[in-house]
Design a protein around this motif. Structure first.
Motif, mmCIF file in Angstrom:
data_model
loop_
_atom_site.group_PDB
_atom_site.id
_atom_site.type_symbol
_atom_site.label_atom_id
_atom_site.label_comp_id
_atom_site.label_asym_id
_atom_site.label_seq_id
_atom_site.Cartn_x
_atom_site.Cartn_y
_atom_site.Cartn_z
ATOM 1 N N THR A 295 0.754 -1.192 0.018
ATOM 2 C CA THR A 295 -0.138 0.005 0.009
ATOM 3 C C THR A 295 0.954 1.350 0.014
ATOM 4 O O THR A 295 0.553 2.214 -0.610
ATOM 5 N N ASP A 389 -5.845 -2.274 -6.496
ATOM 6 C CA ASP A 389 -5.195 -3.114 -5.484
ATOM 7 C C ASP A 389 -5.917 -4.599 -5.719
ATOM 8 O O ASP A 389 -7.078 -4.815 -6.162
ATOM 9 N N GLU A 390 -5.112 -5.661 -5.343
ATOM 10 C CA GLU A 390 -5.655 -6.974 -5.077
ATOM 11 C C GLU A 390 -6.348 -7.283 -6.582
ATOM 12 O O GLU A 390 -7.320 -7.819 -6.908
ATOM 13 N N GLY A 544 -6.450 -7.907 2.142
ATOM 14 C CA GLY A 544 -6.220 -6.824 2.532
ATOM 15 C C GLY A 544 -6.430 -6.186 3.856
ATOM 16 O O GLY A 544 -5.845 -5.430 4.702
HETATM 17 MG MG MG Z 1 -2.855 -5.066 0.182
#
Ligand code: MG
Ligand code: ADP
Length: 698
Positions: A295, A389-390, A544
Motif C-alpha cells: 500500500t 489493488d488485489e 487486505g
Molecule cells: Mg494490500
C-alpha cells in the motif's frame, strides 16, 4: 486458408446434424475446430496383460468384464467406488475415491480396459483411478497403443469422438497451411503442422507424441505472447503525463510516512518513479507477500501524481477494503492538503453525485473506491494514475477501462497473491514487474496448527486466553451455497454456536458479503476499534484487511480453500508486534481401512504444507502444482480464453522460448505486417483480439 476447413460439422462424413448439435456444446462447429480439439490425455495400452502377470509400479493395462460395482460412504462427505473386473481367470479391483459419480458409469457385464500402475493388496490386484476405455458391443478397438482421450459432452462417447477426429484428420488436415515461418520452425526444431496434427491425435507411440505436443504448446504460448507483446506495444504508444519525482516532492512525501521503508519498498518506489517520469504510461505489476507493505508504495506513487496536480484513483475489490484504505489515508494525510474521497456502491445518491461532480471538476485529488468507480458516469478532470489493488478480482479488460483514445493514465497493479512466474508471464505478460521480497522489520511469525476434533476444546481455551490478554481474533467460515449446507456450517450458525458456547464470555461480531454495506461498515469499525473482540466472518476479510491487534485466527472448512487463499487469510494476523496464531480445524485423520489401504488424503497433505510454510511464493507454487492455475485465477475472473494444450507447470521452458521469440518478432514487425507473419497475426486476433482489446494492430 481453404474455406473447406470451415465445413460445418454436420456435413462432415459420419457426423450428421444431431451429433453436430451436441458437439457445439464443446465449442466445436467446423472441421477445423475438431482438428484442433486436442486430446486432454492418452491411455497407454502398450503393456496389456492378463491379471495374473501384473507387476507393481509399472503402467499396465488389463482388459476384462465388469462383475461388480459398489459404492460406499467413508465419512465426512468422502466416498469410494469399487469396480471388480474379471479377465476370465482372475479379478482386479479398481477404486475411485471421492468421485461418487463414477458409480453410474459402470454396470455389470461391460467390457473395458483399465490402465494404471497396479498394486497388490493381500492377494488382490488393485488400480486406483485407472484410465478407462469402454468396449461396447459394436465398438471395435482402435489401432494403436496410445489412445487419445478427448473432452466429451453428453451423447458423444469417447469412441465416437475418436472416430470423428480420425475422419477430419483424414479428410481435412491436408488443407491446413503452416502458420510459422520456415526459419522459426528450423530454429526451434518444431515439427511442422500436418505431421504434428496427425501425431497428436494418433500417436504411433509415446515418443512420437512429444515433438507433436511441443509444437502445439509452442504455438499456443507463442500466439499468446504475441498478443501480450502487441498489447504492451500499443499501450506504450499512448501519451501519459510526465510525473517526475523531484527531490522536493520526495522529501514532502517522506515526511508523511510513519515508518522507515524496507529496501524492497525503496527499490519498487524507484522503479515506479522512473516509469512515471516518462511521457508514456507506466504499466507495472507490484507483487509481494501478504503484509510486505504494498500500500505504501502505491501511496507514494499517488502522492507524486497529486504533487504534479494530477488526480489518482485507487480501486479495490471490496467495500471493506476501500473503507480501510480511506482510514489509512485519513491518518497519513492529516498533515497535508490532499483532497480525497471514498466512492463505493454503498454511498447515498447525493453523496455520490457530489463526489462525481468534484472529480469531474478536478476538485478532488484522490478517490478510493470499488468497481463502482469504473462503471459509467465517472469522469475525471485530470486523471494521472490508476492503482488497482488485489488485481486478481479484476478482469484484464478493466485495466484499460480508464484510458482514452490516444492517452492513458499511469497504471500500477498490485496482486493479492504472489504469482508463480509462469502465471504472471501469461496473465500479466504485458506488464513490468516489481517485487517486494521482504517483510518490514519486527514482524512476528504466524504459527499455524492443524486442530483435530479432540484438540478443539484446547484450541478454544487458547483463543480465550489471548482474548483475555487483550488481543482480538478472527473466525473464518467458508461461504456455502444453500444447496450444500449438509455438513458445512454457515457463518451465521457458527456465530450462534460460538456466542452460546466456546466464546460466550466475549463480544462477537458477524460479517459476510451479503450484509447491507452500512452494517458491514459498522461491524468492521467495531472490530477495528476494539468494541468487538472476535470477528466471525466469511472470506470477505481475505483481501487486505489490516487490524494489528488481531492475532488469532480460527479457520473452519479449510479444505475448501486454496493454499494461496488460506495464506491471504492468515496474513490478517501477525501484523503487529504480537505473534500470530492460526488454528485450522480439520477432521480426524481417515481411519485406516484394511482392505482399501487409502492413499494419504491429498486435502490433509495440502493443509500440512500450509501449516509448515509461511512463504506465500512457495505456497502459490504448490497450489499451482496441486490444483492448477484455475485456483489462483478463475478463467472467468481474468477474462482470458483458457489454454487448450499448454500446461504452465510442465511447459515452463517452452513458455520462456515462446515469450522471448514473440518479443523479438514484435520488436522487428510491430504490426505483424510482413507476409511471413500474416497467418500468425490472424490467429492472434482471432484468439485474443477481444479479450485483450487488440483490434487494430500497427
Ligand atoms: Mg494490500
Ligand atoms: P500488503 O502488502 O499485504 O498490502 P500493507 O500495505 O497492508 O501490506 O502493509 C501491511 C502493514 O505493514 C500495514 O499495517 C503497514 O502500515 C505496515 N507497513 C508497511 N510498510 C512498513 C514498513 N516499512 N515498516 C513498518 N511497517 C510497515
Amino acid at each position: 486458408m481453404d474455406n473447406k476447413l470451415f465445413t460445418p460439422l454436420q456435413q462432415v462424413r459420419g457426423i450428421g446434424p444431431e451429433r453436430a448439435q451436441r458437439l457445439q456444446r464443446l465449442g466445436l462447429h467446423t472441421a477445423s475446430d475438431l482438428l484442433f480439439h486436442f486430446p486432454r490425455d492418452y491411455q497407454d495400452l502398450s503393456d496389456e496383460r492378463p491379471i495374473v502377470e501384473l507387476e507393481e509400479d509399472k503402467l499396465q493395462s488389463v482388459c476384462g468384464q465388469v462383475v461388480e460395482v459398489a459404492a460406499r460412504s467413508t465419512g465426512f462427505g468422502k466416498s469410494r467406488v469399487q469396480v471388480l473386473l474379471s479377465d476370465g481367470t482372475h479379478l482386479l479391483k479398481a477404486l475411485w475415491f471421492n468421485q461418487p459419480f463414477m458409480q453410474r458409469r459402470f454396470h455389470q457385464g461391460q467390457r473395458l480396459i483399465f490402465s494404471a500402475k497396479p498394486s497388490l493388496r493381500g492377494s488382490t490386484w488393485q488400480m486406483s483411478h485407472p484410465q478407462i476405455t469402454w468396449l461396447g458391443d459394436d465398438e471395435q478397438r482402435l489401432a494403436g497403443s496410445l489412445l487419445p482421450i478427448y473432452a466429451l459432452t453428453e451423447g458423444i462417447s469417447q469412441y465416437h469422438m475418436r472416430r470423428f477426429v480420425q475422419t477430419v484428420v483424414e479428410d481435412y488436415a491436408a488443407l491446413l497451411e503452416e502458420v510459422f515461418p520456415p526459419a522459426l520452425l528450423t530454429q526451434y526444431e518444431l515439427l511442422s503442422l500436418q505431421p504434428a496434427l496427425a501425431s497428436i491425435h494418433q500417436p504411433v507411440d509415446s515418443q512420437a507424441l512429444l515433438p507433436a505436443r511441443r509444437r502445439f504448446v509452442f504455438q499456443e504460448l507463442f500466439v499468446l505472447q504475441l498478443a501480450l507483446s502487441i498489447r504492451r506495444n500499443s499501450f506504450q504508444q499512448l501519451a501519459a503525463p510526465e510525473l517526475p519525482t523531484t527531490a522536493k516532492i520526495n522529501a514532502r512525501i517522506r515526511r508523511l510516512l510513519p515508518f522507515e521503508l524496507t529496501a524492497s519498498q525503496e527499490e519498487s518506489i524507484d522503479e515506479v518513479s522512473a516509469d512515471m517520469a516518462l511521457d508514456r504510461p507506466m504499466n507495472r505489476l507490484l507483487q509481494g507477500d501478504v503484509g510486505s507493505g504494498k500500500t505504501v508504495v502505491a501511496l507514494y506513487a499517488m502522492l507524486v501524481a497529486v504533487a504534479h496536480g494530477w488526480q489518482t484513483v485507487l480501486m479495490v475489490p471490496t467495500e471493506i477494503l476501500a473503507r480501510q484504505h480511506a482510514r489509512t489515508l485519513h491518518h497519513l494525510l492529516e498533515a497535508s492538503r490532499v483532497r480525497y474521497a471514498l466512492l463505493t456502491g454503498g454511498l447515498a445518491t447525493a453523496e455520490r453525485r457530489k463526489v462525481l461532480d468534484d472529480l469531474a471538476a478536478s476538485q478532488l485529488d484522490m478517490v478510493i473506491g470499488t468497481q463502482a468507480i469504473i462503471q459509467d458516469g465517472v469522469t475525471f478532470g485530470k486523471l494521472g494514475l490508476v492503482v488497482i489493488d488485489e488485481q486478481h478480482k479484476f478482469g484484464v479488460r478493466q485495466r484499460a477501462a480508464l484510458r482514452e483514445d490516444d492517452r492513458s493514465p499511469h497504471t500500477l497493479v498490485m496482486t493479492a497473491t504472489p504469482i508463480p512466474r509462469t502465471m504472471s508471464m501469461t496473465m500479466f505478460g504485458d506488464l513490468d514487474v516489481s517485487t517486494l521480497s521482504e517483510l518490514p522489520q519486527g514482524r512476528q511469525p504466524v504459527n499455524t496448527y492443524l486442530v483435530t476434533p479432540e484438540k478443539q476444546a484446547h484450541w478454544w481455551a487458547f483463543v480465550r486466553d489471548r482474548l483475555r490478554e487483550g488481543r482480538q481474533a478472527y473466525v473464518v467460515v467458508p461461504l456455502v451455497d444453500e444447496s450444500e449446507t449438509i455438513n458445512a456450517p454457515s457463518v451465521a450458525e457458527a456465530f450462534e454456536q460460538l456466542t452460546n458456547g466456546e466464546l460466550a464470555d466475549f463480544r462477537l461480531g458477524l460479517l459476510h458479503g451479503r450484509m447491507p454495506s452500512s452494517e458491514k461498515d459498522q461491524t468492521m469499525i467495531d472490530f477495528v476499534e476494539g468494541r468487538t473482540q472476535v470477528l466471525v466472518s466469511t472470506t470477505v476479510i481475505e483481501v487486505g484487511v489490516d487490524v494489528a491487534n488481531a492475532t488469532v485466527m480460527t479457520v473452519a472448512g479449510a479444505e475448501r480453500f486454496g493454499l494461496s487463499q488460506l495464506h491471504q487469510l492468515r496474513g490478517r494476523i501477525g501484523r503487529g508486534s504480537h505473534p500470530g496464531f492460526c488454528g485450522v480445524l480439520v477432521d480426524a485423520p481417515a481411519e485406516s481401512d484394511e482392505d482399501a489401504n487409502t492413499s494419504p488424503d491429498p486435502a490433509r497433505t495440502r493443509l500440512e504444507s500450509f501449516a509448515a510454510t509461511t512463504d506465500g511464493f512457495v505456497l502459490a507454487e504448490l497450489d499451482f502444482e496441486l490444483r492448477g492455475p484455475g485456483d489462483l485465477f478463475g478463467t472467468q475472473q481474468h477474462g482470458m480464453p483458457p489454454l487448450r494444450i499448454a500446461n504452465l507447470l510442465r511447459d515452463r521452458d517452452v513458455l520462456n522460448e515462446a515469450r522471448r521469440e514473440a518479443q523479438l518478432l514484435v520488436a522487428a514487425d510491430p504490426g505483424l505486417k510482413h507476409a511471413d507473419h500474416t497467418k500468425l497475426r490472424s490467429q492472434m486476433l482471432k484468439r485474443y483480439g477481444q479479450a485483450l482489446d487488440i483490434s487494430d494492430v500497427g
